[in-house]
Design an enzyme around this catalytic site. Structure first.
Site, short mmCIF file in Angstrom:
data_model
loop_
_atom_site.label_atom_id
_atom_site.label_comp_id
_atom_site.label_asym_id
_atom_site.label_seq_id
_atom_site.Cartn_x
_atom_site.Cartn_y
_atom_site.Cartn_z
N GLY A 57 0.77 -1.23 0.00
CA GLY A 57 0.00 0.00 0.00
C GLY A 57 0.81 1.29 0.00
O GLY A 57 0.40 2.29 -0.56
N ARG B 28 -5.80 0.57 -6.28
CA ARG B 28 -4.56 1.18 -5.79
C ARG B 28 -4.11 2.33 -6.69
O ARG B 28 -3.41 3.23 -6.26
CB ARG B 28 -3.42 0.14 -5.75
CG ARG B 28 -3.59 -0.94 -4.71
CD ARG B 28 -2.27 -1.69 -4.56
NE ARG B 28 -2.41 -3.00 -3.95
CZ ARG B 28 -2.43 -3.23 -2.65
NH1 ARG B 28 -2.34 -2.23 -1.81
NH2 ARG B 28 -2.55 -4.45 -2.18
N GLU C 78 4.07 4.46 5.98
CA GLU C 78 2.82 3.69 5.85
C GLU C 78 1.78 4.51 5.10
O GLU C 78 1.73 5.73 5.25
CB GLU C 78 2.27 3.36 7.24
CG GLU C 78 2.61 1.99 7.76
CD GLU C 78 1.89 0.85 7.05
OE1 GLU C 78 1.45 1.02 5.89
OE2 GLU C 78 1.78 -0.22 7.66
N ASP C 79 0.94 3.84 4.34
CA ASP C 79 -0.17 4.54 3.70
C ASP C 79 -1.27 4.82 4.72
O ASP C 79 -1.82 5.92 4.77
CB ASP C 79 -0.73 3.76 2.50
CG ASP C 79 -1.02 2.31 2.83
OD1 ASP C 79 -0.46 1.78 3.80
OD2 ASP C 79 -1.83 1.68 2.12
N PHE D 110 -14.51 2.56 4.48
CA PHE D 110 -13.58 1.77 3.69
C PHE D 110 -12.95 2.65 2.62
O PHE D 110 -13.60 3.02 1.65
CB PHE D 110 -14.30 0.57 3.06
CG PHE D 110 -13.33 -0.53 2.78
CD1 PHE D 110 -13.16 -1.56 3.68
CD2 PHE D 110 -12.55 -0.50 1.63
CE1 PHE D 110 -12.22 -2.55 3.45
CE2 PHE D 110 -11.62 -1.48 1.40
CZ PHE D 110 -11.45 -2.51 2.30
N ASP E 265 -4.49 1.66 10.87
CA ASP E 265 -5.88 1.33 11.18
C ASP E 265 -5.91 0.77 12.60
O ASP E 265 -5.92 1.55 13.57
CB ASP E 265 -6.31 0.31 10.11
CG ASP E 265 -7.79 0.04 10.07
OD1 ASP E 265 -8.44 0.12 11.12
OD2 ASP E 265 -8.32 -0.28 8.99
C1 PRP Z 1 -2.71 -2.03 5.09
C2 PRP Z 1 -1.83 -0.80 5.24
C3 PRP Z 1 -1.11 -1.06 6.52
C4 PRP Z 1 -2.08 -1.90 7.31
C5 PRP Z 1 -2.74 -1.03 8.34
O1 PRP Z 1 -1.98 -3.03 4.50
O2 PRP Z 1 -0.95 -0.66 4.16
O3 PRP Z 1 0.09 -1.77 6.33
O4 PRP Z 1 -3.08 -2.38 6.40
O5 PRP Z 1 -3.69 -1.74 9.06
P1 PRP Z 1 -3.56 -2.06 10.60
O6 PRP Z 1 -3.19 -0.81 11.29
O7 PRP Z 1 -4.95 -2.54 10.95
O8 PRP Z 1 -2.55 -3.15 10.78
P2 PRP Z 1 -2.64 -4.39 3.99
O9 PRP Z 1 -2.46 -5.45 5.03
O10 PRP Z 1 -4.04 -4.13 3.52
O11 PRP Z 1 -1.72 -4.78 2.77
P3 PRP Z 1 -1.35 -3.91 1.47
O12 PRP Z 1 -0.49 -2.78 1.95
O13 PRP Z 1 -0.62 -4.85 0.61
O14 PRP Z 1 -2.63 -3.42 0.87
#
Ligand code: PRP
Length: 180
Positions: A43, A164, A98-99, A151, A102
């Site tokens: 991400g 993306r 980080e993007d 979302f 959450d």
């Molecule tokens: C997303 C985002 C963070 C993580 C945040 O990645 O890039 O790494 O979720 O969520 P959290 O705070 O609940 O852990 P994802 O696992 O969706 O993978 P991606 O980056 O490949 O889309």
């Protein structure tokens, strides 16, 4: 606007301004240090690509990748390191990029992992923060924008690996992820 999108939260223009502002703060804080930007795949690639080009200071760049959560849209269980750094960060100033943060679980695992590597300093830059969903406390040093508990996709963020490439951050129509 993409037909699956309900609402745009951040336009490309707004993102550009956020990234520029954050880059300015980071450049000032790291003016005497050469940070290693650690992008969290997948991400963070779009944000990292823009952030590194907005930084007028020397930087190194590397990536890590964690396993995604099994159910795709919510953050539930354990995560595993799928791709490690390519070079040692011992004694270096690591800035995790980080993007979105959450639940904070991914970041907590990453910070614990980085702390074992004897880094000189460790900080976090997140474009988006969704504090309403936090399960574990994490410290964010640089935050671009706080998003509501919806979302969100685009600018690197996916739903089922799609969206993306959208140049903006948007809320997905609920029927798109409910239908899956
Ligand atoms: C997303 C985002 C963070 C993580 C945040 O990645 O890039 O790494 O979720 O969520 P959290 O705070 O609940 O852990 P994802 O696992 O969706 O993978 P991606 O980056 O490949 O889309």
């Amino acid at each position: 606007m993409h037909p699956d999108v309900k609402e745009i939260l951040l336009t490309a223009e707004q993102i550009r301004a956020l990234v520029a502002g954050m880059a300015e703060r980071i450049a000032a804080d790291y003016r005497d240090r050469e940070p290693v930007l650690v992008g969290v795949l997948d991400g963070a690639v779009v944000f990292l690509a823009d952030l590194m080009r907005a930084l007028p200071i020397p930087v190194r760049v590397d990536f890590v990748k964690w396993s995604s959560y099994a159910d795709g849209s919510s953050s539930s269980g354990e995560v595993q390191l799928l791709k490690d750094l390519s070079f040692s960060v011992e004694g270096r100033h690591v800035l995790v990029v980080e993007d979105i943060v959450d639940t904070g679980l991914t970041l907590r695992y990453l910070m614990e992992n980085m702390e074992t590597r004897e880094v000189a300093s460790l900080a976090v830059a997140a474009l988006l923060d969704k504090p309403s969903r936090r399960k574990v406390a994490v410290k964010l040093d640089y935050v671009g924008f706080e998003v509501p508990d919806e979302f969100v996709v685009g600018y690197g963020l996916d739903y089922a690996q799609r969206y993306r490439n959208l140049p903006y951050v948007a809320v997905l129509k609920p029927e798109i992820y409910r239908a899956a």
